[in-house]
Design a protein around this motif. Structure first.
Motif, PDB file in Angstrom:
ATOM      1  N   TYR A 242     -11.938 -18.320   4.394  1.00 14.84           N
ATOM      2  CA  TYR A 242     -11.847 -16.834   4.109  1.00 14.84           C
ATOM      3  C   TYR A 242     -12.665 -16.595   2.111  1.00 14.84           C
ATOM      4  O   TYR A 242     -12.533 -15.547   2.496  1.00 14.84           O
ATOM      5  N   ALA A 243     -11.254 -17.131   2.119  1.00 13.52           N
ATOM      6  CA  ALA A 243     -12.023 -16.838   0.599  1.00 13.52           C
ATOM      7  C   ALA A 243     -13.235 -17.421   0.358  1.00 13.52           C
ATOM      8  O   ALA A 243     -14.092 -16.643  -0.610  1.00 13.52           O
ATOM      9  N   TYR A 244     -13.786 -18.415   0.791  1.00 11.79           N
ATOM     10  CA  TYR A 244     -15.135 -18.527   0.440  1.00 11.79           C
ATOM     11  C   TYR A 244     -16.375 -17.446   0.689  1.00 11.79           C
ATOM     12  O   TYR A 244     -17.178 -17.804  -0.007  1.00 11.79           O
TER      13      TYR A 244
ATOM     14  N   GLY B  19     -17.668 -26.087  16.642  1.00 11.96           N
ATOM     15  CA  GLY B  19     -16.575 -25.413  17.231  1.00 11.96           C
ATOM     16  C   GLY B  19     -16.797 -24.599  18.489  1.00 11.96           C
ATOM     17  O   GLY B  19     -18.423 -24.813  19.208  1.00 11.96           O
ATOM     18  N   GLU B  20     -15.899 -24.449  19.091  1.00 17.91           N
ATOM     19  CA  GLU B  20     -16.385 -23.303  20.726  1.00 17.91           C
ATOM     20  C   GLU B  20     -17.352 -21.998  20.006  1.00 17.91           C
ATOM     21  O   GLU B  20     -17.175 -20.761  19.648  1.00 17.91           O
TER      22      GLU B  20
ATOM     23  N   ARG C 241      -8.673 -22.159   7.476  1.00 12.50           N
ATOM     24  CA  ARG C 241      -9.401 -21.016   6.996  1.00 12.50           C
ATOM     25  C   ARG C 241      -9.448 -19.691   6.050  1.00 12.50           C
ATOM     26  O   ARG C 241      -9.635 -18.994   6.627  1.00 12.50           O
ATOM     27  N   THR C 242      -7.440 -20.017   5.679  1.00 11.07           N
ATOM     28  CA  THR C 242      -7.416 -19.368   4.725  1.00 11.07           C
ATOM     29  C   THR C 242      -8.661 -19.585   3.178  1.00 11.07           C
ATOM     30  O   THR C 242      -8.788 -18.568   2.807  1.00 11.07           O
TER      31      THR C 242
ATOM     32  N   LEU D 168     -16.620 -21.519  12.361  1.00  5.73           N
ATOM     33  CA  LEU D 168     -17.213 -22.082  12.422  1.00  5.73           C
ATOM     34  C   LEU D 168     -17.238 -23.573  10.987  1.00  5.73           C
ATOM     35  O   LEU D 168     -17.813 -24.736  11.032  1.00  5.73           O
ATOM     36  N   LEU D 169     -17.060 -22.770  10.151  1.00  7.65           N
ATOM     37  CA  LEU D 169     -16.389 -23.712   8.352  1.00  7.65           C
ATOM     38  C   LEU D 169     -15.245 -25.010   9.282  1.00  7.65           C
ATOM     39  O   LEU D 169     -15.053 -25.926   8.901  1.00  7.65           O
ATOM     40  N   HIS D 170     -14.551 -24.200  10.143  1.00  7.92           N
ATOM     41  CA  HIS D 170     -13.163 -24.678  10.412  1.00  7.92           C
ATOM     42  C   HIS D 170     -13.175 -26.131  11.192  1.00  7.92           C
ATOM     43  O   HIS D 170     -13.440 -27.278  11.437  1.00  7.92           O
TER      44      HIS D 170
END
Length: 366
Positions: free
Chosen positions: A334-336, A285-286, A330-331, A321-323
């Motif tokens: 956030y939970a992970y 990502g960026e 994204r939600t 990063l995960l996205h």
């Protein structure tokens, strides 16, 4: 368990094992003291992407003004003979015009190194291939107005510089040792994990940054996961990247609460890889700031003068990063992170505080 002092001789400039075919000493023309490179600086070395460079680094502990600016005398006070003190450290301490202690930081950095083809928007990856102690000792300091407990420590009038020797356990493992506990038979020992507190790229513009606060350029990030085999990904700000290294450590706990950890000079080999912008965006990502990576973890970071803000910035960077890397909602990301990821305090003593997350790569293996 017994320990004996390490018999290692000082690894002086241009001597001993030099693993890479390219070597950069910490001679005066190759270093900055207290400031980090900017776009106006000229590279002291230019390499192609993928090149490994063996680089000498110098610890600032033992050469600073509040320690007498005489490392031979300073370390003699701890039983170190003259040939056990690094010649390049002596040269830096004796230099004039390199550093103004009233406005500059303490750190000595080696570089800058230009990487061919690097352009703003690309990502420079610096991988620590080897990290070899240059001396068998280090220093842990606490100075007035600094540290997590500024105003409470040091408890005496002067600064405290604790000498820490390197010793060897019966199995050959090297450890740091602190002075014996008064009235007791024990010596405190702790594992060594050599790493570079400073890895960075030059900032845009004509003003060299102070060496203490970290930022998007990397710099004094003090992430102790960046040991041999680990990498730091940094967004390039200027043509050539103009990379540099410094602030060598033998060991550091997360937080680095007293101000410094076990600071000691290293000879390191660093590989410089270039990821062009499109490939970097696809992989990460960026990237807005430093992103570390080990064999086990992806390590996004968050930086701010306020520790709460630093945590929030790190969480945002981890979600992004995960996205980007895994296409994770994204939600859900956030939970992970809340369920599975540790957020560690890198340091709280460098004006700008640092937090880093440890995202397990194996969680995403399919």
């Amino acid at each position: 368990m017994t320990t004996t002092p390490s018999a290692q001789a000082a690894l002086q400039p241009d001597t001993g094992e030099i693993p890479a075919s390219v070597y950069l000493s910490a001679a005066l023309p190759n270093i900055l003291w207290g400031r980090l490179p900017c776009a106006a600086d000229t590279a002291v070395l230019t390499v192609a992407p993928g090149t490994e460079v063996t680089i000498d680094t110098i610890s600032h502990e033992g050469i600073l003004d509040d320690q007498g600016r005489d490392p031979v005398a300073f370390f003699a006070g701890h039983g170190v003979a003259r040939d056990g003190v690094l010649d390049d450290a002596v040269a830096v301490a004796a230099s004039t015009g390199l550093r103004d202690p009233a406005v500059d930081g303490p750190h000595v950095v080696t570089g800058p190194i230009a990487v061919e083809g690097a352009e703003p928007g690309d990502v420079l990856t610096m991988t620590l291939v080897t990290a070899t102690p240059r001396v068998p000792y280090g220093v842990i300091s606490n100075r007035h107005g600094r540290g997590a407990l500024a105003g409470e420590y040091p408890q005496a009038e002067g600064n405290v510089s604790t000498f820490a020797a390197v010793a060897s356990r019966e199995d050959g493992t090297l450890v740091g040792t602190l002075p014996r506990i008064p009235g007791g038979p024990r010596t405190v020992t702790f594992p060594l994990h050599p790493f570079l507190g400073i890895m960075g790229v030059a900032v845009a513009g004509g003003e060299r940054p102070h060496s203490v606060p970290p930022g998007a350029h990397g710099g004094n990030i003090d992430i102790n996961l960046l040991v041999e085999g680990a990498s730091l990904h940094l967004p390039v700000q200027v043509p050539g990247a103009l990379a540099y290294v410094g602030d060598p450590h033998f060991a550091q706990g997360d937080g680095e609460v007293a101000l410094t950890a076990m600071e000691a000079s290293l000879r390191v080999t660093v590989r410089f890889d270039l990821i062009k912008r499109a490939d970097a965006v696809a992989a990460f990502g960026e990237i807005a700031g430093p992103l570390a990576e080990t064999a086990e973890y992806l390590v996004p970071t968050g930086l701010d003068e306020d520790l709460d803000e630093a945590v929030q910035n790190c969480v945002r960077a981890a979600i992004d990063l995960l996205h980007a890397r895994y296409g994770m909602d994204r939600t859900l990301a956030y939970a992970y992170l809340s369920a599975a990821t540790d957020f560690d305090i890198s340091q709280v003593v460098d004006l700008v505080k640092g937090v880093h997350a440890r995202i397990r790569k194996e969680d995403f293996d399919v």
